[in-house]
Scaffold this motif. Structure first.
Motif, PDB file in Angstrom:
ATOM      1  N   PHE A   1      22.642 -21.639  33.770  1.00  0.00           N
ATOM      2  CA  PHE A   1      24.157 -22.120  33.870  1.00  0.00           C
ATOM      3  C   PHE A   1      24.489 -22.251  35.453  1.00  0.00           C
ATOM      4  O   PHE A   1      25.580 -22.509  35.488  1.00  0.00           O
ATOM      5  CB  PHE A   1      24.935 -21.295  33.095  1.00  0.00           C
ATOM      6  N   ALA A   2      23.832 -21.654  36.220  1.00  0.00           N
ATOM      7  CA  ALA A   2      24.251 -22.053  37.780  1.00  0.00           C
ATOM      8  C   ALA A   2      23.951 -23.359  38.291  1.00  0.00           C
ATOM      9  O   ALA A   2      23.314 -24.048  37.478  1.00  0.00           O
ATOM     10  CB  ALA A   2      23.199 -20.977  38.500  1.00  0.00           C
ATOM     11  N   PRO A   3      24.639 -23.538  39.312  1.00  0.00           N
ATOM     12  CA  PRO A   3      24.588 -24.803  39.790  1.00  0.00           C
ATOM     13  C   PRO A   3      22.939 -25.346  40.204  1.00  0.00           C
ATOM     14  O   PRO A   3      22.149 -24.283  40.923  1.00  0.00           O
ATOM     15  CB  PRO A   3      25.222 -24.942  41.325  1.00  0.00           C
ATOM     16  N   GLY A   4      22.514 -26.462  39.841  1.00  0.00           N
ATOM     17  CA  GLY A   4      21.215 -27.027  40.239  1.00  0.00           C
ATOM     18  C   GLY A   4      20.300 -26.719  39.108  1.00  0.00           C
ATOM     19  O   GLY A   4      20.883 -25.850  38.008  1.00  0.00           O
ATOM     20  N   GLN A   5      19.287 -27.230  38.687  1.00  0.00           N
ATOM     21  CA  GLN A   5      18.158 -26.923  37.790  1.00  0.00           C
ATOM     22  C   GLN A   5      17.332 -25.858  37.954  1.00  0.00           C
ATOM     23  O   GLN A   5      16.613 -26.043  38.988  1.00  0.00           O
ATOM     24  CB  GLN A   5      17.417 -28.317  37.490  1.00  0.00           C
ATOM     25  N   ALA A   6      17.204 -24.942  37.212  1.00  0.00           N
ATOM     26  CA  ALA A   6      16.592 -23.700  37.521  1.00  0.00           C
ATOM     27  C   ALA A   6      15.120 -24.194  37.032  1.00  0.00           C
ATOM     28  O   ALA A   6      14.908 -25.043  36.073  1.00  0.00           O
ATOM     29  CB  ALA A   6      16.984 -22.707  36.640  1.00  0.00           C
ATOM     30  N   PRO A   7      14.128 -23.549  37.710  1.00  0.00           N
ATOM     31  CA  PRO A   7      12.607 -23.851  37.127  1.00  0.00           C
ATOM     32  C   PRO A   7      12.500 -23.609  35.658  1.00  0.00           C
ATOM     33  O   PRO A   7      12.946 -22.492  35.071  1.00  0.00           O
ATOM     34  CB  PRO A   7      11.945 -22.850  38.062  1.00  0.00           C
ATOM     35  N   ALA A   8      11.582 -24.431  34.774  1.00  0.00           N
ATOM     36  CA  ALA A   8      11.414 -24.045  33.634  1.00  0.00           C
ATOM     37  C   ALA A   8      10.497 -22.755  33.448  1.00  0.00           C
ATOM     38  O   ALA A   8       9.711 -22.532  34.011  1.00  0.00           O
ATOM     39  CB  ALA A   8      10.742 -25.167  32.900  1.00  0.00           C
ATOM     40  N   PRO A   9      10.615 -21.998  32.388  1.00  0.00           N
ATOM     41  CA  PRO A   9       9.810 -20.866  31.841  1.00  0.00           C
ATOM     42  C   PRO A   9       8.367 -21.420  31.962  1.00  0.00           C
ATOM     43  O   PRO A   9       8.397 -22.455  31.334  1.00  0.00           O
ATOM     44  CB  PRO A   9      10.396 -20.336  30.798  1.00  0.00           C
ATOM     45  N   ASP A  10       7.477 -20.520  32.203  1.00  0.00           N
ATOM     46  CA  ASP A  10       6.158 -20.839  31.645  1.00  0.00           C
ATOM     47  C   ASP A  10       5.569 -20.400  30.443  1.00  0.00           C
ATOM     48  O   ASP A  10       5.454 -19.071  30.370  1.00  0.00           O
ATOM     49  CB  ASP A  10       5.167 -20.392  32.896  1.00  0.00           C
ATOM     50  N   HIS A  11       5.819 -20.922  29.266  1.00  0.00           N
ATOM     51  CA  HIS A  11       5.854 -20.510  28.086  1.00  0.00           C
ATOM     52  C   HIS A  11       4.331 -19.979  27.872  1.00  0.00           C
ATOM     53  O   HIS A  11       4.028 -19.097  27.033  1.00  0.00           O
ATOM     54  CB  HIS A  11       6.329 -21.578  26.880  1.00  0.00           C
ATOM     55  N   GLU A  12       3.316 -20.759  28.421  1.00  0.00           N
ATOM     56  CA  GLU A  12       2.063 -20.481  27.961  1.00  0.00           C
ATOM     57  C   GLU A  12       1.571 -18.931  28.621  1.00  0.00           C
ATOM     58  O   GLU A  12       1.116 -18.129  27.876  1.00  0.00           O
ATOM     59  CB  GLU A  12       1.125 -21.446  28.558  1.00  0.00           C
ATOM     60  N   ALA A  13       2.138 -18.658  29.851  1.00  0.00           N
ATOM     61  CA  ALA A  13       2.060 -17.369  30.446  1.00  0.00           C
ATOM     62  C   ALA A  13       2.848 -16.308  29.584  1.00  0.00           C
ATOM     63  O   ALA A  13       2.444 -15.216  29.353  1.00  0.00           O
ATOM     64  CB  ALA A  13       2.553 -17.400  32.025  1.00  0.00           C
ATOM     65  N   GLU A  14       3.926 -16.617  29.090  1.00  0.00           N
ATOM     66  CA  GLU A  14       4.863 -15.976  28.316  1.00  0.00           C
ATOM     67  C   GLU A  14       4.139 -15.407  26.989  1.00  0.00           C
ATOM     68  O   GLU A  14       4.325 -14.238  26.609  1.00  0.00           O
ATOM     69  CB  GLU A  14       6.024 -16.627  27.952  1.00  0.00           C
ATOM     70  N   HIS A  15       3.571 -16.311  26.452  1.00  0.00           N
ATOM     71  CA  HIS A  15       2.717 -16.039  25.192  1.00  0.00           C
ATOM     72  C   HIS A  15       1.591 -15.264  25.587  1.00  0.00           C
ATOM     73  O   HIS A  15       1.239 -14.279  24.609  1.00  0.00           O
ATOM     74  CB  HIS A  15       2.279 -17.674  24.513  1.00  0.00           C
ATOM     75  N   ARG A  16       0.905 -15.446  26.697  1.00  0.00           N
ATOM     76  CA  ARG A  16      -0.167 -14.554  27.126  1.00  0.00           C
ATOM     77  C   ARG A  16       0.393 -13.089  27.297  1.00  0.00           C
ATOM     78  O   ARG A  16      -0.225 -12.255  26.791  1.00  0.00           O
ATOM     79  CB  ARG A  16      -0.858 -15.159  28.178  1.00  0.00           C
ATOM     80  N   ARG A  17       1.516 -12.879  28.082  1.00  0.00           N
ATOM     81  CA  ARG A  17       2.072 -11.573  28.069  1.00  0.00           C
ATOM     82  C   ARG A  17       2.237 -10.952  26.611  1.00  0.00           C
ATOM     83  O   ARG A  17       2.197  -9.728  26.521  1.00  0.00           O
ATOM     84  CB  ARG A  17       3.374 -11.747  29.039  1.00  0.00           C
TER      85      ARG A  17
END
Length: 390
Positions: free
Chosen positions: A364-380
């Motif tokens: 919700f901060a100004p600007g577009q934050a980088p999208a999460p890496d969901h593939e890496a998330e699932h590996r974790r």
């Protein structure tokens, strides 16, 4: 456990019910108290992703992975991220057989857990009024219906506004600066085909980089739940002269707030099948710790209320419940069990709460934050699950 303590759990959410289930599997009696009049007496909210390294481990301890699998939606792990113009910034589709974080409706999960504790374990309609230390690790709990009990171990699983927490900490939930308006779309494939196509099998996240967002998620039984997110003051409705009970008033305000958004996104604002429900996001200070006290501890949101970003809250809540129950069964005293449990839970939840609270602030901060890496998330999640049992 060398003696049989009188154990009370306050709160029949996923944390409390999971804890009770594992205790009963270990032959330990427990009573759960909840303010709700029945397991399905209120709207339970949307959907949850149960992570392989936490929520699913708890379900395994409870002997409920198979029951979960019958209800879970692996396809619900799909996610897409858009800007306010409808441009797709990123997308994730789970591979065949990916069970890192399948979705399940909150209501389905609660009912499933309630069905797998012994009859009469949960005392519905018991709203806790006070919890008082009697010394020696004993506590007295008093309820709005006049019932009271003295217990040897009091487990606070009573959520954000816990009445058990003050026995351990002066911390209270703080407003995050973000509020969600909850919306709902029924029979979505037939009645709202545009929304159905936009959301797909999983989730869609859209934000404008200026404090406004729309999040929508596929639920079971042909339903989509949506969350209209605003970075705003806690009393935004009163300040803007918006009557939250007046659907037309809320809709006019939102259409002005979301002016310039893509037409295909606006039905998520205008076409809800229910009232707009205001849900300000509160969090506890993180990392939160407290000094050990005999006879009382906390699990779930009562211990580590955090932002929903990252999906850690319910997963940690269930793992809390399982780990505490195992410690109670395996340690010689409740005091030793609490010490063992808190020594692991507090640092783990503190780290993840900081991450979750930072994630909502970035989104919700100004600007577009980088999208999460969901593939890496699932590996974790999968690697964490394998490491947990070593």
């Amino acid at each position: 456990m060398t003696t049989t303590p009188r154990i009370a759990i306050i709160g029949a959410g996923p944390a409390g019910l999971l804890c009770a289930r594992v205790l009963q599997l270990r032959g330990i009696e427990v009573t759960v108290y909840d303010a709700d009049t029945a397991v399905d007496s209120r709207d339970p909210g949307g959907t949850l992703d149960l992570h392989a390294d936490s929520g699913q481990i708890a379900l395994e301890d409870a002997g409920l992975l198979a029951a979960f699998s019958e209800l879970a939606r692996p396809e619900g792990q799909a996610k897409s991220r858009l800007d306010q113009h409808g441009t797709v910034l990123s997308s994730f589709v789970p591979e065949e057989g990916d069970l890192a974080a399948p979705e399940i409706d909150r209501g389905q999960l609660r009912i499933m857990l309630d069905q797998h504790v012994r009859p009469a374990t949960v005392r519905w309609g018991h709203k806790l009024l006070s919890a008082t230390s009697l010394g020696g690790g004993q506590h007295r709990v008093e309820f709005a219906n006049g019932h009271s009990a003295t217990v040897d171990l009091l487990i606070g699983a009573d959520g954000a506004w816990s009445r058990v927490r003050p026995l351990l900490s002066e911390a209270v939930p703080q407003y995050s600066g973000v509020s969600f308006l909850d919306v709902r779309f029924d029979e979505v494939d037939r009645r709202h085909p545009g929304i159905a196509a936009l959301v797909g099998d999983g989730h869609v996240f859209a934000n404008d980089g200026d404090g406004r967002a729309i999040i929508a998620q596929r639920n079971s039984e042909g339903r989509v739940r949506g969350y209209l997110g605003l970075r705003t003051e806690l009393d935004w409705a009163a300040s803007a002269g918006v009557d939250l009970a007046d659907t037309a008033s809320v809709r006019r305000y939102l259409l002005a707030e979301y002016a310039g958004w893509a037409p295909e996104l606006l039905p998520l604002i205008t076409d809800s099948d229910g009232e707009y429900v205001n849900r300000p996001i509160h969090t506890l200070p993180a990392p939160l710790t407290w000094r050990h006290r005999p006879g009382v501890t906390l699990i779930g949101d009562a211990a580590h209320l955090m932002s929903p970003f990252g999906g850690f809250g319910a997963n940690l809540a269930m793992l809390d419940g399982a780990e505490l129950a195992r410690a109670i069964a395996e340690e010689p005293s409740t005091d030793a069990a609490i010490t063992r449990y808190e020594s692991v839970m507090l640092p783990r939840s503190g780290e993840l709460a900081v991450q979750a609270n930072q994630a909502i602030a970035r989104f919700f901060a100004p600007g577009q934050a980088p999208a999460p890496d969901h593939e890496a998330e699932h590996r974790r999640y999968q690697e964490g699950a394998a490491a947990y049992r070593r």
